[in-house]
Design an enzyme around this catalytic site. Structure first.
Site, short mmCIF file in Angstrom:
data_model
loop_
_atom_site.label_atom_id
_atom_site.label_comp_id
_atom_site.label_asym_id
_atom_site.label_seq_id
_atom_site.Cartn_x
_atom_site.Cartn_y
_atom_site.Cartn_z
N HIS A 72 0.85 -1.19 0.00
CA HIS A 72 0.00 0.00 0.00
C HIS A 72 0.89 1.24 0.00
CE1 HIS A 72 -4.14 -1.65 1.05
NE2 HIS A 72 -3.37 -2.70 0.85
N TYR A 201 -9.33 5.08 7.20
CA TYR A 201 -9.52 5.36 8.63
C TYR A 201 -10.51 6.51 8.71
CZ TYR A 201 -5.07 2.88 9.63
OH TYR A 201 -4.05 1.96 9.75
N PRO A 293 -4.56 -0.46 18.43
CA PRO A 293 -4.24 -0.92 17.08
C PRO A 293 -4.32 0.13 15.96
CG PRO A 293 -6.40 -1.71 17.75
CD PRO A 293 -5.81 -1.04 18.95
N LYS A 297 0.89 -0.76 14.98
CA LYS A 297 2.31 -0.76 15.36
C LYS A 297 2.74 -1.98 16.18
CE LYS A 297 3.75 2.87 13.43
NZ LYS A 297 3.79 2.28 12.10
N TYR A 385 3.96 6.13 10.08
CA TYR A 385 3.15 5.01 9.59
C TYR A 385 4.02 3.90 8.98
CZ TYR A 385 -1.12 2.73 7.98
OH TYR A 385 -2.14 1.84 7.80
C1 PHB Z 1 -5.88 -4.81 10.02
O1 PHB Z 1 -5.98 -5.00 8.81
O2 PHB Z 1 -6.15 -5.68 10.85
C2 PHB Z 1 -5.45 -3.47 10.51
C3 PHB Z 1 -5.01 -2.53 9.59
C4 PHB Z 1 -4.61 -1.27 10.03
C5 PHB Z 1 -4.66 -0.98 11.38
C6 PHB Z 1 -5.09 -1.91 12.30
C7 PHB Z 1 -5.49 -3.17 11.86
O3 PHB Z 1 -4.29 0.25 11.79
#
Ligand code: PHB
Length: 391
Positions: A72, A201, A293, A297, A385
């Site tokens: 990504h 997000y 989460p 990280k 990130y």
């Molecule tokens: C996930 O795909 O489980 C995932 C992706 C990004 C995050 C947290 C979990 O920030």
């Protein structure tokens, strides 16, 4: 039994460590309370920082990850029903992240370690660290009801938040820093096609949602919820309803729904234990620190710990230099606190927190708008990130 480094925990920290130590010519044994199947099937987050991807390749573990994982180059932030693309790759001089689930990483690590002839004892019980403040630490445990001991030069607690590792540091020498968030995440896996090429997000109406992916046919999504809520209160229809509301836009985009085949609620916590070492015991990963989460990280931080630890062990075993081991905790904590800061920033900015004042809620939207309008803000987010450089 005897080994150079005894490790409790076959999660990302313990497994990466044993592979890194093997590369440096250092022996280790891992013990783990769960079965191999449990370890390989527990669903966790799935984002690998760019340097973790490179490390997997260096260790000869890149093949399936590159085939099945997805690179990504950016992420999408959403608020006020509008989306904003953050060009992570452009802002970081070409770096990105790879979406490859943690349990797939673990399958690759376990297979590789066993193929090297490495010892991983699954399904043991009662693991306990002994004599860690002496020159002859050991790990006691039971296997099939029979007591056993591994005599070691060094021992590592890669045994997660609830393991015995952290408790083996006397409470009087330990300081714990913690923040519990008043919200949790409800996560689902669904058999549906990809709805958007990037992770989204969003902070909208009832709060946070995250659109993530596992493969072209399986999608991972999360919504903010009460951490004490019962998953039985969440019918599939209610989940889709909330996802549609929180991910909704006014430009005709549609979220593709599908059958939900896994769902669960997790609490959100920030936690750090200082120091991360005592005598001949070293903590790595969740035993020493937890991040919420948002930003994914957790695994990356665990791998960073054991990269530092493996280099320090190599200096000790190969060159009889103790200074890197002595500085292990201080070196890790510098990175840990920056990841704690970033995970807290992403979490507070993207969730609706009813315990906050309206003033604070407005500040979070100003933070989001800064990422849209200020390249410096966007770059800061992007650098964190993809993973900060090691200093
Ligand atoms: C996930 O795909 O489980 C995932 C992706 C990004 C995050 C947290 C979990 O920030």
């Amino acid at each position: 039994m005897r080994t150079q480094v005894g490790i409790v925990g076959a999660g990302p920290a313990g497994l990466f460590l044993s592979l890194l130590l093997h590369r440096a010519g250092i022996e280790s044994i891992i013990i783990e309370s769960r079965s191999r199947r449990d370890v390989e099937e527990t669903v966790r987050a799935g984002v690998l920082e760019h340097w973790v991807v490179e490390l997997m390749q260096e260790l000869g573990l890149g093949e399936r990850m590159l085939r099945e994982g997805h690179f990504h180059s950016g992420i999408t932030l959403q608020w006020n029903r509008e989306r904003h693309h953050v060009d992570i790759q452009g802002l970081t001089g070409g770096k990105g992240v790879t979406v490859y689930p943690q349990h797939e990483v673990l399958k690759d690590l376990i297979a590789a370690r066993l193929a090297q002839g490495g010892e991983i004892l699954f399904g043991v019980s009662g693991a306990a660290f002994r004599d860690v403040d002496t020159d002859h630490p050991s790990i006691a445990f039971s296997r099939d009801g029979a007591p056993e001991v591994i005599a070691c030069d060094y021992v590592v607690g890669a045994d997660g938040f609830h393991g015995p590792g952290r408790q083996a540091i006397p409470a009087s020498l330990r300081t714990e820093y913690q923040k519990i968030y008043p919200f949790g995440w409800l996560g689902i896996l669904t058999n549906a096609k990809l709805s958007w090429p990037e992770l989204i997000y969003t902070n909208q109406q009832d709060g946070f949602a995250l659109l993530s992916t596992r493969s072209p046919e399986v999608q991972r999504m999360y919504i903010q919820c009460d951490p004490a809520d019962d998953i039985a209160n969440w019918s599939d229809a209610r989940i889709w309803d909330q996802l549609q509301i929180r991910l909704g836009t006014d430009d005709g985009w549609t979220l593709t729904e599908g059958p939900i085949f896994q769902k669960g609620i997790i609490p959100l916590r920030s936690f750090v234990c200082e120091p991360m070492q005592y005598g001949r015991l070293f903590l790595a990963g969740d035993s020493a620190h937890i991040v919420p989460p948002t930003g994914a990280k957790g695994l990356n931080l665990a791998v960073a710990d054991v990269l530092v630890l493996s280099r320090a062990m190599e200096a000790q075993f190969r060159h009889n230099r103790r200074d890197l081991l002595d500085r292990y905790s201080a070196a890790c904590l510098r990175r840990v606190w920056k990841a704690e800061r970033f995970s807290w920033y992403m979490t507070t900015m993207l969730h609706k927190n009813l315990h906050e004042t309206d003033f604070e809620q407005r500040i979070h939207f100003a933070d989001l708008d800064l990422v849209r309008t200020s390249e410096a803000s966007a770059r800061s987010l992007a650098e964190n990130y993809v993973g900060l450089p090691f200093d």
